[in-house]
Motif scaffolding. Structure first.
Motif, PDB file in Angstrom:
ATOM      1  N   LYS A  78       0.839  -1.194   0.000  1.00  0.00           N
ATOM      2  CA  LYS A  78       0.000   0.000   0.000  1.00  0.00           C
ATOM      3  C   LYS A  78       0.877   1.249   0.000  1.00  0.00           C
ATOM      4  O   LYS A  78       1.745   1.420   0.856  1.00  0.00           O
ATOM      5  N   ALA A  79       0.630   2.136  -0.965  1.00  0.00           N
ATOM      6  CA  ALA A  79       1.410   3.364  -1.083  1.00  0.00           C
ATOM      7  C   ALA A  79       0.494   4.579  -0.957  1.00  0.00           C
ATOM      8  O   ALA A  79      -0.588   4.617  -1.553  1.00  0.00           O
ATOM      9  N   ILE A  80       0.932   5.548  -0.189  1.00  0.00           N
ATOM     10  CA  ILE A  80       0.209   6.815  -0.062  1.00  0.00           C
ATOM     11  C   ILE A  80       1.151   7.951  -0.446  1.00  0.00           C
ATOM     12  O   ILE A  80       2.379   7.796  -0.420  1.00  0.00           O
ATOM     13  N   ASP A  84      15.164  -4.397  -0.481  1.00  0.00           N
ATOM     14  CA  ASP A  84      16.161  -4.073   0.538  1.00  0.00           C
ATOM     15  C   ASP A  84      16.436  -2.575   0.646  1.00  0.00           C
ATOM     16  O   ASP A  84      17.161  -2.142   1.537  1.00  0.00           O
ATOM     17  N   ALA A  85      15.854  -1.787  -0.247  1.00  0.00           N
ATOM     18  CA  ALA A  85      16.095  -0.342  -0.227  1.00  0.00           C
ATOM     19  C   ALA A  85      15.024   0.344   0.617  1.00  0.00           C
ATOM     20  O   ALA A  85      13.840   0.243   0.312  1.00  0.00           O
ATOM     21  N   PRO A  86      15.408   1.065   1.666  1.00  0.00           N
ATOM     22  CA  PRO A  86      14.416   1.736   2.510  1.00  0.00           C
ATOM     23  C   PRO A  86      13.932   3.058   1.940  1.00  0.00           C
ATOM     24  O   PRO A  86      12.965   3.630   2.429  1.00  0.00           O
ATOM     25  N   ILE A  87      14.608   3.539   0.896  1.00  0.00           N
ATOM     26  CA  ILE A  87      14.267   4.835   0.330  1.00  0.00           C
ATOM     27  C   ILE A  87      14.601   4.844  -1.155  1.00  0.00           C
ATOM     28  O   ILE A  87      15.569   4.204  -1.591  1.00  0.00           O
ATOM     29  N   ALA A 107       3.012   8.799  10.496  1.00  0.00           N
ATOM     30  CA  ALA A 107       3.046   8.037  11.744  1.00  0.00           C
ATOM     31  C   ALA A 107       1.678   7.481  12.112  1.00  0.00           C
ATOM     32  O   ALA A 107       1.573   6.414  12.725  1.00  0.00           O
ATOM     33  N   GLY A 108       0.618   8.169  11.723  1.00  0.00           N
ATOM     34  CA  GLY A 108      -0.716   7.721  12.078  1.00  0.00           C
ATOM     35  C   GLY A 108      -1.475   7.069  10.942  1.00  0.00           C
ATOM     36  O   GLY A 108      -2.700   6.943  11.014  1.00  0.00           O
ATOM     37  N   MET A 109      -0.769   6.647   9.901  1.00  0.00           N
ATOM     38  CA  MET A 109      -1.444   6.096   8.731  1.00  0.00           C
ATOM     39  C   MET A 109      -0.999   4.678   8.426  1.00  0.00           C
ATOM     40  O   MET A 109       0.124   4.281   8.727  1.00  0.00           O
ATOM     41  N   ASP A 110      -1.894   3.950   7.803  1.00  0.00           N
ATOM     42  CA  ASP A 110      -1.623   2.573   7.396  1.00  0.00           C
ATOM     43  C   ASP A 110      -1.055   2.598   5.986  1.00  0.00           C
ATOM     44  O   ASP A 110      -1.774   2.873   5.024  1.00  0.00           O
ATOM     45  N   ARG A 143      10.008   3.539   2.859  1.00  0.00           N
ATOM     46  CA  ARG A 143       9.283   2.532   3.615  1.00  0.00           C
ATOM     47  C   ARG A 143       8.906   3.199   4.934  1.00  0.00           C
ATOM     48  O   ARG A 143       9.709   3.906   5.550  1.00  0.00           O
ATOM     49  N   ARG A 144       7.682   3.011   5.325  1.00  0.00           N
ATOM     50  CA  ARG A 144       7.160   3.774   6.450  1.00  0.00           C
ATOM     51  C   ARG A 144       8.031   3.638   7.699  1.00  0.00           C
ATOM     52  O   ARG A 144       8.295   4.620   8.401  1.00  0.00           O
TER      53      ARG A 144
END
Length: 247
Positions: free
Chosen positions: A2-4, A119-122, A85-88, A185-186
Motif C-alpha cells: 500500500k502506497a500513499i 532491501d532499499a528503505p528509500i 506516523a498515524g497512517m496505514d 518505507r514507512r
C-alpha cells in the motif's frame, strides 16, 4: 503493498509567499499538485500536510484531504513523517507541493522501484539534464549511480567530472539531475529523523547524504524529464501561460 502520497505545504515562502493558494488558473496551486498525485495508479491516498489553516481550508474546499501538523518542523520530511506516523501504509511518497505539472507516471515509477528493490528503505528519481541546461550550476543537484541503480553520491558539484574535457560540459544529457521526490518505507521514515546529521550532509546541505553516510541503500529511478517547480512569480506566470495553452 500500500502506497500513499503526502504533500507538505507551508504558507511561508521567501520568494513567493502564499504559493499553495495561488489561483490564477481557476484552481489553487496545491490543487493541481493534489490532482496529479491522485492520478497515479499506485497511490491509494493523498494527504496534504500543512501548518496553516488557510491551506487546510483550501484543500477541503476542493474535496481533498489535509491535516494540520506542528509548525516547528525543520524540513518537509519531518512534516511528512508526522502525518505518516498515524497512517496505514507500506510506502510513503513525499511529493513536492510546488510542482503542479508532476507526471503521475513518475510517482508510479518510483513506487514500482520500491517494490522491485525490497532491501532499499528509500528511493528517489533523476532525469538527464536537458539540452541547454547547465550541470555546473550548484543549485542543480547531480547524482551518480552504480550499475544496479543505487546512488553512489549526490552533489552540487559537477559529478562525474569530465577530466579529459578539462571540466567542460559538452553533452548535458550525460549527467543526471536529481529530482526532489522520495519514497520511503514507512518504518524507515519514522527512523530517519532520529539519524544524526552527517559531515557530507552538512557540507553539501543535502539531506539525502545522511542516508548514504549511515550506510543505507538509496535506489534511483530515471525518468525522461523533470517537473517544473514554482519558486518565483515568474515561474508561476509561466505555468499559468502553459496551463492556458493546454486548455
Amino acid at each position: 503493498m500500500k502506497a500513499i502520497a503526502v504533500i507538505p505545504a507551508r504558507f511561508a515562502s521567501v520568494r513567493l509567499p502564499g504559493k499553495p493558494l495561488l489561483r490564477e488558473t481557476g484552481k489553487f496551486l496545491i490543487q493541481h499538485v493534489y490532482e496529479q498525485a491522485r492520478s497515479a495508479t499506485t497511490i491509494s491516498r493523498v494527504v496534504v500536510a500543512t501548518d496553516d489553516a488557510r491551506i487546510l481550508d483550501a484543500v477541503k474546499s476542493f474535496g481533498g484531504e489535509a491535516v494540520m501538523t506542528r509548525a516547528d518542523h525543520p524540513s518537509g520530511t519531518d512534516r511528512v513523517a508526522e502525518v505518516a506516523a498515524g497512517m496505514d501504509a507500506d510506502i510513503v511518497v513525499n511529493v513536492q507541493g510546488d510542482e503542479p505539472e508532476l507526471e503521475p507516471g513518475s510517482i508510479d515509477t518510483l513506487v514500482g522501484l520500491m517494490a522491485a528493490n525490497a532491501d532499499a528503505p528509500i528511493g528517489t528519481l533523476a532525469c538527464p539534464f536537458a539540452i541547454g541546461a547547465d550541470p555546473v550550476d550548484s543549485n542543480a543537484v547531480k547524482v551518480v549511480v552504480d550499475q544496479r541503480g543505487r546512488a553512489l553520491y549526490f552533489s552540487r558539484s559537477l559529478i562525474p567530472f569530465p577530466r579529459d574535457a578539462g571540466g567542460r560540459v559538452e553533452t548535458p544529457t550525460n549527467w543526471l539531475l536529481h529530482l526532489g521526490i522520495y519514497a520511503y518505507r514507512r518504518e524507515f521514515l519514522m527512523k530517519l529523523a532520529s539519524l544524526k546529521q552527517t559531515p557530507l550532509e552538512k557540507a553539501e546541505k543535502l539531506e539525502q547524504l545522511r542516508v548514504l553516510e549511515h550506510g543505507y541503500p538509496l535506489v534511483v529511478g530515471v525518468v525522461q524529464r523533470a517537473a517544473i517547480g514554482i519558486d518565483t512569480p515568474e515561474d508561476y506566470a509561466a505555468f499559468v501561460a502553459r496551463h492556458a495553452a493546454r486548455r
